[in-house]
Design a protein around this motif. Structure first.
Motif, PDB file in Angstrom:
ATOM      1  N   MET A 176       9.591   5.025  -4.008  1.00 37.37           N
ATOM      2  CA  MET A 176       8.675   4.781  -2.907  1.00 37.37           C
ATOM      3  C   MET A 176       9.484   4.639  -1.621  1.00 37.37           C
ATOM      4  O   MET A 176      10.421   3.862  -1.567  1.00 37.37           O
ATOM      5  CB  MET A 176       7.918   3.505  -3.204  1.00 37.37           C
ATOM      6  CG  MET A 176       6.987   3.084  -2.157  1.00 37.37           C
ATOM      7  SD  MET A 176       5.283   3.292  -2.607  1.00 37.37           S
ATOM      8  CE  MET A 176       5.332   3.492  -4.357  1.00 37.37           C
ATOM      9  N   THR A 177       9.099   5.380  -0.614  1.00 40.32           N
ATOM     10  CA  THR A 177       9.812   5.330   0.656  1.00 40.32           C
ATOM     11  C   THR A 177       8.867   4.921   1.781  1.00 40.32           C
ATOM     12  O   THR A 177       7.639   5.001   1.638  1.00 40.32           O
ATOM     13  CB  THR A 177      10.409   6.705   1.005  1.00 40.32           C
ATOM     14  OG1 THR A 177       9.334   7.621   1.250  1.00 40.32           O
ATOM     15  CG2 THR A 177      11.315   7.229  -0.098  1.00 40.32           C
ATOM     16  N   TYR A 178       9.466   4.522   2.891  1.00 38.20           N
ATOM     17  CA  TYR A 178       8.657   4.174   4.040  1.00 38.20           C
ATOM     18  C   TYR A 178       7.921   5.401   4.570  1.00 38.20           C
ATOM     19  O   TYR A 178       6.794   5.296   5.060  1.00 38.20           O
ATOM     20  CB  TYR A 178       9.516   3.521   5.130  1.00 38.20           C
ATOM     21  CG  TYR A 178       8.667   2.778   6.111  1.00 38.20           C
ATOM     22  CD1 TYR A 178       8.110   1.543   5.780  1.00 38.20           C
ATOM     23  CD2 TYR A 178       8.369   3.312   7.360  1.00 38.20           C
ATOM     24  CE1 TYR A 178       7.291   0.873   6.659  1.00 38.20           C
ATOM     25  CE2 TYR A 178       7.552   2.643   8.246  1.00 38.20           C
ATOM     26  CZ  TYR A 178       7.014   1.429   7.892  1.00 38.20           C
ATOM     27  OH  TYR A 178       6.194   0.766   8.754  1.00 38.20           O
ATOM     28  N   ARG A 232       3.909   5.747   5.361  1.00 37.68           N
ATOM     29  CA  ARG A 232       3.301   6.224   6.610  1.00 37.68           C
ATOM     30  C   ARG A 232       2.265   7.319   6.345  1.00 37.68           C
ATOM     31  O   ARG A 232       1.213   7.359   6.973  1.00 37.68           O
ATOM     32  CB  ARG A 232       4.377   6.720   7.571  1.00 37.68           C
ATOM     33  CG  ARG A 232       5.126   5.598   8.260  1.00 37.68           C
ATOM     34  CD  ARG A 232       5.932   6.087   9.449  1.00 37.68           C
ATOM     35  NE  ARG A 232       6.793   7.214   9.153  1.00 37.68           N
ATOM     36  CZ  ARG A 232       8.069   7.123   8.772  1.00 37.68           C
ATOM     37  NH1 ARG A 232       8.635   5.945   8.629  1.00 37.68           N
ATOM     38  NH2 ARG A 232       8.781   8.205   8.547  1.00 37.68           N
ATOM     39  N   VAL A 233       2.561   8.216   5.409  1.00 36.97           N
ATOM     40  CA  VAL A 233       1.617   9.293   5.061  1.00 36.97           C
ATOM     41  C   VAL A 233       0.331   8.690   4.494  1.00 36.97           C
ATOM     42  O   VAL A 233      -0.777   9.073   4.889  1.00 36.97           O
ATOM     43  CB  VAL A 233       2.254  10.287   4.061  1.00 36.97           C
ATOM     44  CG1 VAL A 233       1.215  11.248   3.501  1.00 36.97           C
ATOM     45  CG2 VAL A 233       3.386  11.055   4.726  1.00 36.97           C
ATOM     46  N   LEU A 234       0.470   7.734   3.577  1.00 36.01           N
ATOM     47  CA  LEU A 234      -0.698   7.053   3.010  1.00 36.01           C
ATOM     48  C   LEU A 234      -1.480   6.333   4.096  1.00 36.01           C
ATOM     49  O   LEU A 234      -2.713   6.417   4.148  1.00 36.01           O
ATOM     50  CB  LEU A 234      -0.259   6.063   1.927  1.00 36.01           C
ATOM     51  CG  LEU A 234      -1.350   5.150   1.362  1.00 36.01           C
ATOM     52  CD1 LEU A 234      -2.458   5.947   0.699  1.00 36.01           C
ATOM     53  CD2 LEU A 234      -0.722   4.158   0.381  1.00 36.01           C
ATOM     54  N   SER A 235      -0.781   5.644   4.971  1.00 36.24           N
ATOM     55  CA  SER A 235      -1.421   4.904   6.050  1.00 36.24           C
ATOM     56  C   SER A 235      -2.253   5.836   6.930  1.00 36.24           C
ATOM     57  O   SER A 235      -3.370   5.500   7.324  1.00 36.24           O
ATOM     58  CB  SER A 235      -0.367   4.183   6.888  1.00 36.24           C
ATOM     59  OG  SER A 235      -0.961   3.604   8.013  1.00 36.24           O
ATOM     60  N   LYS A 236      -1.723   6.994   7.222  1.00 40.72           N
ATOM     61  CA  LYS A 236      -2.454   7.958   8.050  1.00 40.72           C
ATOM     62  C   LYS A 236      -3.726   8.429   7.349  1.00 40.72           C
ATOM     63  O   LYS A 236      -4.793   8.517   7.971  1.00 40.72           O
ATOM     64  CB  LYS A 236      -1.563   9.146   8.390  1.00 40.72           C
ATOM     65  CG  LYS A 236      -2.134  10.065   9.429  1.00 40.72           C
ATOM     66  CD  LYS A 236      -1.125  11.075   9.908  1.00 40.72           C
ATOM     67  CE  LYS A 236      -1.673  11.813  11.098  1.00 40.72           C
ATOM     68  NZ  LYS A 236      -0.680  12.636  11.751  1.00 40.72           N
ATOM     69  N   ARG A 237      -3.632   8.692   6.042  1.00 43.80           N
ATOM     70  CA  ARG A 237      -4.822   9.102   5.267  1.00 43.80           C
ATOM     71  C   ARG A 237      -5.879   8.002   5.282  1.00 43.80           C
ATOM     72  O   ARG A 237      -7.061   8.266   5.466  1.00 43.80           O
ATOM     73  CB  ARG A 237      -4.433   9.397   3.809  1.00 43.80           C
ATOM     74  CG  ARG A 237      -4.000  10.777   3.521  1.00 43.80           C
ATOM     75  CD  ARG A 237      -4.044  11.140   2.042  1.00 43.80           C
ATOM     76  NE  ARG A 237      -3.809  10.075   1.090  1.00 43.80           N
ATOM     77  CZ  ARG A 237      -2.635   9.839   0.493  1.00 43.80           C
ATOM     78  NH1 ARG A 237      -1.573  10.585   0.771  1.00 43.80           N
ATOM     79  NH2 ARG A 237      -2.538   8.858  -0.393  1.00 43.80           N
ATOM     80  N   ILE A 253       2.238  -4.005   6.426  1.00 45.31           N
ATOM     81  CA  ILE A 253       1.055  -3.145   6.348  1.00 45.31           C
ATOM     82  C   ILE A 253       0.606  -2.789   7.762  1.00 45.31           C
ATOM     83  O   ILE A 253       0.341  -1.622   8.071  1.00 45.31           O
ATOM     84  CB  ILE A 253      -0.079  -3.825   5.557  1.00 45.31           C
ATOM     85  CG1 ILE A 253       0.373  -4.114   4.125  1.00 45.31           C
ATOM     86  CG2 ILE A 253      -1.347  -2.963   5.575  1.00 45.31           C
ATOM     87  CD1 ILE A 253      -0.541  -5.051   3.361  1.00 45.31           C
ATOM     88  N   ALA A 254       0.554  -3.777   8.629  1.00 45.27           N
ATOM     89  CA  ALA A 254       0.165  -3.536  10.025  1.00 45.27           C
ATOM     90  C   ALA A 254       1.140  -2.592  10.706  1.00 45.27           C
ATOM     91  O   ALA A 254       0.733  -1.720  11.482  1.00 45.27           O
ATOM     92  CB  ALA A 254       0.076  -4.854  10.783  1.00 45.27           C
ATOM     93  N   THR A 255       2.419  -2.741  10.429  1.00 40.65           N
ATOM     94  CA  THR A 255       3.425  -1.851  11.010  1.00 40.65           C
ATOM     95  C   THR A 255       3.167  -0.415  10.590  1.00 40.65           C
ATOM     96  O   THR A 255       3.184   0.502  11.424  1.00 40.65           O
ATOM     97  CB  THR A 255       4.837  -2.290  10.601  1.00 40.65           C
ATOM     98  OG1 THR A 255       5.070  -3.602  11.106  1.00 40.65           O
ATOM     99  CG2 THR A 255       5.896  -1.347  11.133  1.00 40.65           C
ATOM    100  N   ALA A 256       2.932  -0.202   9.302  1.00 37.44           N
ATOM    101  CA  ALA A 256       2.676   1.156   8.810  1.00 37.44           C
ATOM    102  C   ALA A 256       1.430   1.745   9.471  1.00 37.44           C
ATOM    103  O   ALA A 256       1.425   2.912   9.868  1.00 37.44           O
ATOM    104  CB  ALA A 256       2.519   1.140   7.289  1.00 37.44           C
ATOM    105  N   LEU A 274      -2.556  -0.457   0.544  1.00 40.08           N
ATOM    106  CA  LEU A 274      -3.230   0.666   1.209  1.00 40.08           C
ATOM    107  C   LEU A 274      -3.776   1.671   0.203  1.00 40.08           C
ATOM    108  O   LEU A 274      -4.847   2.252   0.419  1.00 40.08           O
ATOM    109  CB  LEU A 274      -2.281   1.346   2.191  1.00 40.08           C
ATOM    110  CG  LEU A 274      -1.983   0.539   3.449  1.00 40.08           C
ATOM    111  CD1 LEU A 274      -0.877   1.196   4.266  1.00 40.08           C
ATOM    112  CD2 LEU A 274      -3.233   0.346   4.293  1.00 40.08           C
ATOM    113  N   ASP A 275      -3.072   1.859  -0.897  1.00 39.01           N
ATOM    114  CA  ASP A 275      -3.532   2.785  -1.930  1.00 39.01           C
ATOM    115  C   ASP A 275      -4.859   2.319  -2.528  1.00 39.01           C
ATOM    116  O   ASP A 275      -5.795   3.109  -2.700  1.00 39.01           O
ATOM    117  CB  ASP A 275      -2.460   2.897  -3.026  1.00 39.01           C
ATOM    118  CG  ASP A 275      -2.771   3.971  -4.036  1.00 39.01           C
ATOM    119  OD1 ASP A 275      -3.075   5.118  -3.639  1.00 39.01           O
ATOM    120  OD2 ASP A 275      -2.694   3.671  -5.253  1.00 39.01           O
TER     121      ASP A 275
END
Length: 164
Positions: free
Chosen positions: A1-3, A7-12, A35-38, A154-155
């Motif tokens: 798992m990477t940052y 970010r990709v998940l957060s955007k979705r 979570i807020a940062t992402a 987020l998931d």
């Protein structure tokens, strides 16, 4: 798992929140605002994100989002009961329509036999009701536990938004 994956998940998730006219608020302890940062790394996130309560101490949990001292005494900060109160309190004290709450033991210290390092409790609320809550035990060092917790939060929100 990477940052980058986070970010990709957060955007979705952001796209789905916006499509459903939902506004997210977070109540974070062990993730320290991760979570807020992402979420806020995505341009335009103010359309679907209101605020984050970083409530690392028990006092902050009580003062900022209304966690009851009795809950903390009886169950501890790392408990499903506490994160449910965190999720509800974050909604009550914000413009959010859905919330994520996270509290856990990222390590390297602080674990016990009952709650080992890597134990993280989550709650998700929407429309004033707790939708889901659970406890997960992650493996890895402090940084790995924290990023896994952010991703998991987020998931699962994405699953909730998808109706799962």
């Amino acid at each position: 798992m990477t940052y980058a994956e986070l970010r990709v998940l957060s955007k979705r998730v952001g796209i789905k929140l916006k499509q459903q006219s939902q506004v997210l608020v977070t109540a974070e302890s062990c993730t320290g605002g991760g979570i807020a940062t992402a979420i806020t790394e995505t341009a335009g996130s103010s359309a679907w994100f209101d605020r984050s309560f970083v409530t690392y101490s028990n006092e902050a949990k009580m003062e900022m989002i209304g966690v009851k001292s009795e809950t903390l005494l009886m169950f501890g900060a790392v408990s499903e009961q506490t994160v449910q109160e965190m999720a509800g309190g974050a909604l009550e004290r914000s413009k959010g329509t859905c919330s994520i709450a996270v509290s856990g033991i990222a390590g390297p210290d602080g674990g016990s036999d009952e709650k080992p390092v890597g134990t993280v409790c989550f709650a998700w609320a929407m429309g004033g009701s707790i939708i889901k809550y659970e406890t997960v035990v992650f493996n890895g060092n402090r940084e790995e536990v924290r990023i896994q917790a952010c991703f998991h939060a987020l998931d699962k929100l994405e699953d909730i938004l998808d109706g799962d």
